[in-house]
Scaffold this motif. Structure first.
Motif, PDB file in Angstrom:
ATOM      1  N   HIS A  35       0.811  -1.216   0.000  1.00 26.54           N
ATOM      2  CA  HIS A  35       0.000   0.000   0.000  1.00 26.54           C
ATOM      3  C   HIS A  35       0.847   1.270   0.000  1.00 26.54           C
ATOM      4  O   HIS A  35       0.418   2.295  -0.515  1.00 26.54           O
ATOM      5  CB  HIS A  35      -0.935   0.029   1.209  1.00 26.54           C
ATOM      6  CG  HIS A  35      -2.068  -0.930   1.101  1.00 26.54           C
ATOM      7  ND1 HIS A  35      -3.096  -0.787   0.207  1.00 26.54           N
ATOM      8  CD2 HIS A  35      -2.329  -2.073   1.775  1.00 26.54           C
ATOM      9  CE1 HIS A  35      -3.937  -1.789   0.328  1.00 26.54           C
ATOM     10  NE2 HIS A  35      -3.494  -2.596   1.269  1.00 26.54           N
ATOM     11  N   ASN A  36       2.059   1.202   0.555  1.00 29.19           N
ATOM     12  CA  ASN A  36       2.923   2.382   0.594  1.00 29.19           C
ATOM     13  C   ASN A  36       3.715   2.572  -0.699  1.00 29.19           C
ATOM     14  O   ASN A  36       4.544   3.470  -0.804  1.00 29.19           O
ATOM     15  CB  ASN A  36       3.871   2.313   1.794  1.00 29.19           C
ATOM     16  CG  ASN A  36       4.860   1.173   1.722  1.00 29.19           C
ATOM     17  OD1 ASN A  36       4.929   0.439   0.743  1.00 29.19           O
ATOM     18  ND2 ASN A  36       5.627   1.008   2.790  1.00 29.19           N
ATOM     19  N   GLY A  37       3.485   1.693  -1.701  1.00 26.72           N
ATOM     20  CA  GLY A  37       4.155   1.802  -2.990  1.00 26.72           C
ATOM     21  C   GLY A  37       5.430   0.982  -3.110  1.00 26.72           C
ATOM     22  O   GLY A  37       5.976   0.845  -4.200  1.00 26.72           O
ATOM     23  N   LYS A  38       5.924   0.448  -2.002  1.00 31.75           N
ATOM     24  CA  LYS A  38       7.142  -0.370  -2.030  1.00 31.75           C
ATOM     25  C   LYS A  38       6.879  -1.646  -2.815  1.00 31.75           C
ATOM     26  O   LYS A  38       5.827  -2.260  -2.679  1.00 31.75           O
ATOM     27  CB  LYS A  38       7.586  -0.701  -0.611  1.00 31.75           C
ATOM     28  CG  LYS A  38       8.871  -1.477  -0.557  1.00 31.75           C
ATOM     29  CD  LYS A  38       9.341  -1.687   0.871  1.00 31.75           C
ATOM     30  CE  LYS A  38      10.647  -2.459   0.864  1.00 31.75           C
ATOM     31  NZ  LYS A  38      11.168  -2.645   2.217  1.00 31.75           N
ATOM     32  N   LYS A  39       7.847  -2.040  -3.641  1.00 32.97           N
ATOM     33  CA  LYS A  39       7.735  -3.266  -4.437  1.00 32.97           C
ATOM     34  C   LYS A  39       8.766  -4.266  -3.939  1.00 32.97           C
ATOM     35  O   LYS A  39       9.914  -3.909  -3.690  1.00 32.97           O
ATOM     36  CB  LYS A  39       7.956  -2.973  -5.915  1.00 32.97           C
ATOM     37  CG  LYS A  39       6.860  -2.102  -6.513  1.00 32.97           C
ATOM     38  CD  LYS A  39       7.118  -1.871  -7.983  1.00 32.97           C
ATOM     39  CE  LYS A  39       6.099  -0.930  -8.576  1.00 32.97           C
ATOM     40  NZ  LYS A  39       4.817  -1.533  -8.798  1.00 32.97           N
ATOM     41  N   ILE A  40       8.338  -5.525  -3.809  1.00 29.33           N
ATOM     42  CA  ILE A  40       9.210  -6.593  -3.352  1.00 29.33           C
ATOM     43  C   ILE A  40       9.115  -7.728  -4.358  1.00 29.33           C
ATOM     44  O   ILE A  40       8.018  -8.165  -4.711  1.00 29.33           O
ATOM     45  CB  ILE A  40       8.782  -7.093  -1.956  1.00 29.33           C
ATOM     46  CG1 ILE A  40       8.785  -5.936  -0.959  1.00 29.33           C
ATOM     47  CG2 ILE A  40       9.681  -8.221  -1.482  1.00 29.33           C
ATOM     48  CD1 ILE A  40       8.125  -6.263   0.360  1.00 29.33           C
ATOM     49  N   VAL A  41      10.265  -8.210  -4.829  1.00 32.58           N
ATOM     50  CA  VAL A  41      10.306  -9.325  -5.776  1.00 32.58           C
ATOM     51  C   VAL A  41      10.579 -10.600  -4.985  1.00 32.58           C
ATOM     52  O   VAL A  41      11.496 -10.641  -4.164  1.00 32.58           O
ATOM     53  CB  VAL A  41      11.388  -9.098  -6.853  1.00 32.58           C
ATOM     54  CG1 VAL A  41      11.415 -10.253  -7.847  1.00 32.58           C
ATOM     55  CG2 VAL A  41      11.145  -7.776  -7.580  1.00 32.58           C
TER      56      VAL A  41
END
Length: 72
Positions: A33-39
């Motif tokens: 929700h905060n825009g952080k992306k995790i692969v």
């Protein structure tokens, strides 16, 4: 909370409630929700399955179903 694995093999625990979307780009990318992306190494379906189990454990899925039934 769900356990997923970074591409380097490091497992970590992720708050499933914070997940906004999951995409295969081609690696599975989780956007919070905060825009952080995790692969992560897991497939989109594996992450979705873990989220579903988590929601069932904490009763979120049942609560959402009850809200939908009440609002109809």
């Amino acid at each position: 909370m769900i356990t997923v694995t970074r591409l380097n093999g490091e497992p970590f625990v992720l708050n499933a409630v914070m997940i906004e979307q999951i995409q295969a780009l081609p690696d599975t990318t989780v956007t919070l929700h905060n825009g952080k992306k995790i692969v992560v190494r897991e497939s989109v379906q594996e992450v979705v399955d873990q989220i579903t189990v988590f929601y069932q454990k904490v009763g979120i899925q049942r609560s959402l179903k009850e809200v939908n039934e009440t609002s109809e």
